[in-house]
Design a protein around this motif. Structure first.
Motif, short mmCIF file in Angstrom:
data_model
loop_
_atom_site.label_atom_id
_atom_site.label_comp_id
_atom_site.label_asym_id
_atom_site.label_seq_id
_atom_site.Cartn_x
_atom_site.Cartn_y
_atom_site.Cartn_z
N ASP A 1 0.92 -1.59 -0.01
CA ASP A 1 0.00 -0.25 -0.02
C ASP A 1 1.21 1.01 0.09
O ASP A 1 0.65 1.80 -0.23
CB ASP A 1 -0.83 -0.13 0.96
CG ASP A 1 -1.76 -0.90 0.53
OD1 ASP A 1 -2.20 -1.13 -0.34
OD2 ASP A 1 -2.82 -1.27 2.19
N LYS B 1 -9.43 -8.03 -0.24
CA LYS B 1 -8.94 -6.66 -1.32
C LYS B 1 -10.16 -5.03 -0.67
O LYS B 1 -11.32 -6.06 -0.42
CB LYS B 1 -9.46 -6.22 -1.89
CG LYS B 1 -8.01 -6.35 -3.32
CD LYS B 1 -7.78 -5.94 -4.36
CE LYS B 1 -6.70 -6.23 -5.31
NZ LYS B 1 -6.73 -5.86 -6.68
N MET B 2 -9.95 -4.21 -0.07
CA MET B 2 -11.06 -3.64 0.89
C MET B 2 -11.07 -2.44 0.26
O MET B 2 -10.40 -1.97 -0.67
CB MET B 2 -10.40 -3.23 2.63
CG MET B 2 -11.86 -2.10 2.73
SD MET B 2 -10.97 -2.23 4.35
CE MET B 2 -10.61 -3.59 5.72
N ASP B 3 -12.54 -1.85 -0.59
CA ASP B 3 -12.76 -1.26 -1.40
C ASP B 3 -13.37 0.57 -0.49
O ASP B 3 -14.18 0.10 0.12
CB ASP B 3 -13.84 -1.28 -2.10
CG ASP B 3 -13.76 -0.15 -3.81
OD1 ASP B 3 -13.22 0.38 -3.00
OD2 ASP B 3 -14.36 -0.69 -4.08
N LEU B 4 -11.71 1.34 -0.60
CA LEU B 4 -12.11 2.45 -0.22
C LEU B 4 -12.59 3.88 -0.85
O LEU B 4 -13.03 4.20 -0.02
CB LEU B 4 -11.20 2.68 0.28
CG LEU B 4 -9.74 2.43 1.10
CD1 LEU B 4 -8.95 2.75 1.71
CD2 LEU B 4 -10.52 1.89 2.08
N SER C 1 -8.63 1.22 -2.60
CA SER C 1 -8.07 -0.60 -2.04
C SER C 1 -7.19 -0.72 -1.27
O SER C 1 -6.25 -0.07 -1.29
CB SER C 1 -9.12 -1.60 -2.65
OG SER C 1 -7.72 -1.73 -3.92
N LEU C 2 -7.26 -1.33 -0.34
CA LEU C 2 -6.60 -1.72 0.24
C LEU C 2 -6.05 -3.54 0.14
O LEU C 2 -7.22 -3.94 0.14
CB LEU C 2 -6.40 -1.64 1.94
CG LEU C 2 -6.65 -0.14 2.30
CD1 LEU C 2 -7.17 0.19 4.22
CD2 LEU C 2 -5.53 0.42 2.17
N LYS C 3 -5.33 -3.28 0.37
CA LYS C 3 -4.41 -5.49 0.04
C LYS C 3 -4.77 -5.89 0.81
O LYS C 3 -4.03 -5.73 2.05
CB LYS C 3 -3.63 -5.61 -1.19
CG LYS C 3 -3.67 -4.60 -2.64
CD LYS C 3 -2.04 -4.74 -3.27
CE LYS C 3 -1.97 -3.58 -3.79
NZ LYS C 3 -1.89 -2.07 -3.87
#
Length: 615
Positions: free
Chosen positions: A327, A362-365, A370-372
């Motif tokens: 990131d 993944k976390m979609d922001l 996004s965060l991996k």
């Protein structure tokens, strides 16, 4: 005259490689190529030395009792015919499988490690990626003085010893993979391709269904431990290389018999320092990588071992891919000021990608950001004290690995948790049963979440879940015309599970009990000897702790009313179930227990002796 000279040269070659071992058979005469015109005396000497070495190596290979015991290296790049002939004769020595007589020959001849040099710009990029700019000497000392070595203590002989802070993230993760092979693949350590997923998947069904490893670690052999370590290294490197390739970083020009002496004055304080000595070999064959690592395992046991393996892992993944995984690629992988391995390093070794987070996927922001996290299932997992402090959330990929082995992270250190029986991963039987019944009940609930169903819906629930109430009990439940969940649940707790209920004739009521082990590789001083005769002396050894774990179900027969009351006030049954955590009188507590409870909520742990330490 020429034959006599040739015989003398062969005898000299044999003395050089075998310290005087007599030849088995006379060598056939070989024609010598004419010396090139204008060849200098030094060139002539070097050529003759190569011919002597080639003759000795070839003769030695022919005299071995089992040709299969010697492993040839991967095919060399295409070269001129004469050069190819020479190289083919010289190469077998460095990659021979360790045997007593072959080791003797290796000790006598300086081994030139093959491989490519790192280009200066790549070495600089690698150095900055790992250590950043302006790394302290203290941090470098930690990473250049830590080998990958097993404990000499009988009780912890299966464990890798850590003497320096910092590289624990590398050591603990390698340790987790080593335990996988020692515990569950001990009969297959001789197979150089046992780390191949296609091989391991066929074995996993057997191990997970009927196998439990032994805890007699003192019976492990040195050869078995070494091979388990090499298998672990091969698996990690190919994991980093997406299963297609593995890069191995070695030190060039080092005699295997004098590694410690050769590294004594070696300074590693800059990118230029590593560029001068590193030699990188890339493999697409697990078998070839296994044999090279096995032949050079003493180098990884040396003071540069942890650093060499980290570099190998990074190069296997590829520096561009490493930066794309992260990131924030501007930060070094070794964190300042204490030199700890970052979560990105640990994740690289666990899942093959240097992602910084421990959640699944993944976390979609939003806004294209996004965060991996962890991309898929892993062989060995990860738990952290930080989750118990609500500072992160570990996903199911890391919590539920394929094998019951976990790297455990604290604020400043990494250790390993493992079980001997894969069954510890199985879910609670009665909890699964309760979830199935609740889903069937909710499917018939037409009250908008009121917790009651009609008699017709109730009959459907009984059919869907194979519940057989006695006729009198069934009549009592149906008389009001509606069936309320709390009354249904109370009746289930009193109905034997053989009739589809929740009453456990063993009295455990779904309680899960198992043994788990915790290993901390940091060497600590402990007493050794007989204190009664004044012979105790402090020695440095790692620590292992055996924990007895009991995991109650999310409910007990005495708690169902509290469950009902909490459910009616919170409006969410799941929330109320997770909130039930009454104290247990037999529970011992330590930060490790908090980590264990992130995997098994409500776990009760006990042990004998010192408190298990995760720092």
């Amino acid at each position: 005259m020429g034959d006599r000279d040739e015989e003398e040269e062969l005898q000299m070659a044999l003395r050089m490689s075998l310290h005087g071992s007599p030849p088995a058979q006379p060598e056939p005469k070989r024609s010598k190529p004419p010396s090139p015109a204008g060849e200098s005396p030094d060139a002539v000497a070097r050529r003759k030395q190569r011919e002597l070495m080639a003759a000795a190596a070839e003769k030695r290979l022919r005299s071995l009792p089992s040709p299969a015991a010697v492993v040839l290296p991967p095919p060399p790049p295409t070269v001129a015919p004469e050069a190819a002939k020479e190289d083919a004769k010289v190469e077998p020595e460095p990659t021979a499988v360790p045997m007593e007589d072959v080791k003797e020959a290796e000790m006598a001849v300086e081994v030139e490690v093959e491989g490519e040099e790192l280009p200066p710009d790549v070495a600089e990029k690698l150095w900055v990626m790992v250590f950043g700019i302006g790394v302290s000497k203290a941090v470098l000392a930690q990473w250049t003085n830590q080998g990958i070595r097993f404990s000499s203590d009988a009780e912890t002989t299966m464990g890798l010893v850590q003497h320096e802070g910092g590289p624990c993230g590398v050591l603990a993760t390698v340790q987790a993979y080593v335990l996988k092979y020692l515990l569950f693949f001990s009969d297959n350590l001789g197979n150089p391709e046992v780390s191949d997923p296609s091989y391991a998947s066929g074995q996993r069904r057997f191990y997970q269904s009927s196998f439990a490893a032994r805890d007699d670690f003192s019976s492990l052999t040195e050869d078995g431990k070494t091979r388990a370590l090499v298998h672990a290294m091969v698996e990690i490197l190919f994991l980093c290389g997406a299963g297609k390739k593995a890069a191995v970083a070695l030190i060039g020009g080092v005699n295997r018999g004098e590694i410690d002496a050769a590294l004594e004055g070696l300074s590693v304080e800059s990118a230029m320092d590593i560029q001068k000595v590193l030699r990188i070999s890339t493999f697409t064959s697990r078998k070839d990588a296994f044999h090279l690592l096995l032949a050079n395992i003493r180098l990884f046991e040396s003071r540069l071992g942890a650093m060499l393996f980290l570099i190998s892992s990074l190069l296997s993944r590829g520096l561009e891919c490493i930066q794309a995984d992260r990131d924030d690629p501007s930060q070094p992988l070794v964190t300042a000021p204490f030199g700890h391995a970052s979560q990105e390093i640990v994740n690289l070794l666990l899942c093959g990608e240097a992602v910084p987070n421990v959640f699944d996927g993944k976390m979609d922001l939003g806004g294209g950001m996004s965060l991996k996290g962890i991309p898929n299932n892993v062989e060995v997992g990860f738990l952290t004290l930080l989750e118990s402090l609500n500072l992160c959330k570990v996903g199911q990929y890391l919590k539920c690995p394929k094998w019951p082995i976990w790297v455990v992270g604290s604020e400043s250190h990494y250790t390993v948790l493992f079980a001997l029986n894969p069954n510890v991963q199985e879910e609670n039987e009665l909890e699964e049963r309760e979830s199935k019944i609740r889903r069937a009940f909710d499917a018939q609930d037409q009250s908008g979440g009121g917790g009651f169903i009609s008699v017709e819906g109730f009959q459907q629930v009984l059919r869907d879940t194979d519940i057989n109430f006695p006729s009198d009990k069934l009549e009592d439940l149906c008389n009001p015309g509606i069936i309320v969940w709390s009354e249904f649940w109370q009746a289930l707790l009193q109905l034997d599970k053989r009739s589809g209920g929740m009453k456990d004739p063993t009295g455990l009521m779904g309680k899960k009990q198992f043994t788990i082990y915790h290993f901390n590789g940091i060497a600590k001083s402990v007493l050794n000897g007989n204190a009664n005769i004044g012979g105790s002396t402090p020695i440095q050894r790692p620590r292992i702790c055996k924990l007895n774990v009991s995991v109650p179900p999310r409910w007990t027969q005495d708690e169902y009313l509290a469950d009902v009351v909490s459910s009616s006030t919170s409006g969410s049954k799941d929330d109320s179930v997770l909130s039930l955590a009454p104290p247990f009188q037999t529970c011992q507590h330590a930060p490790l227990v908090d980590c264990i409870r992130t995997r098994w909520p409500r776990a009760v742990c006990s042990w004998v002796g010192d408190v298990p330490s995760i720092v």
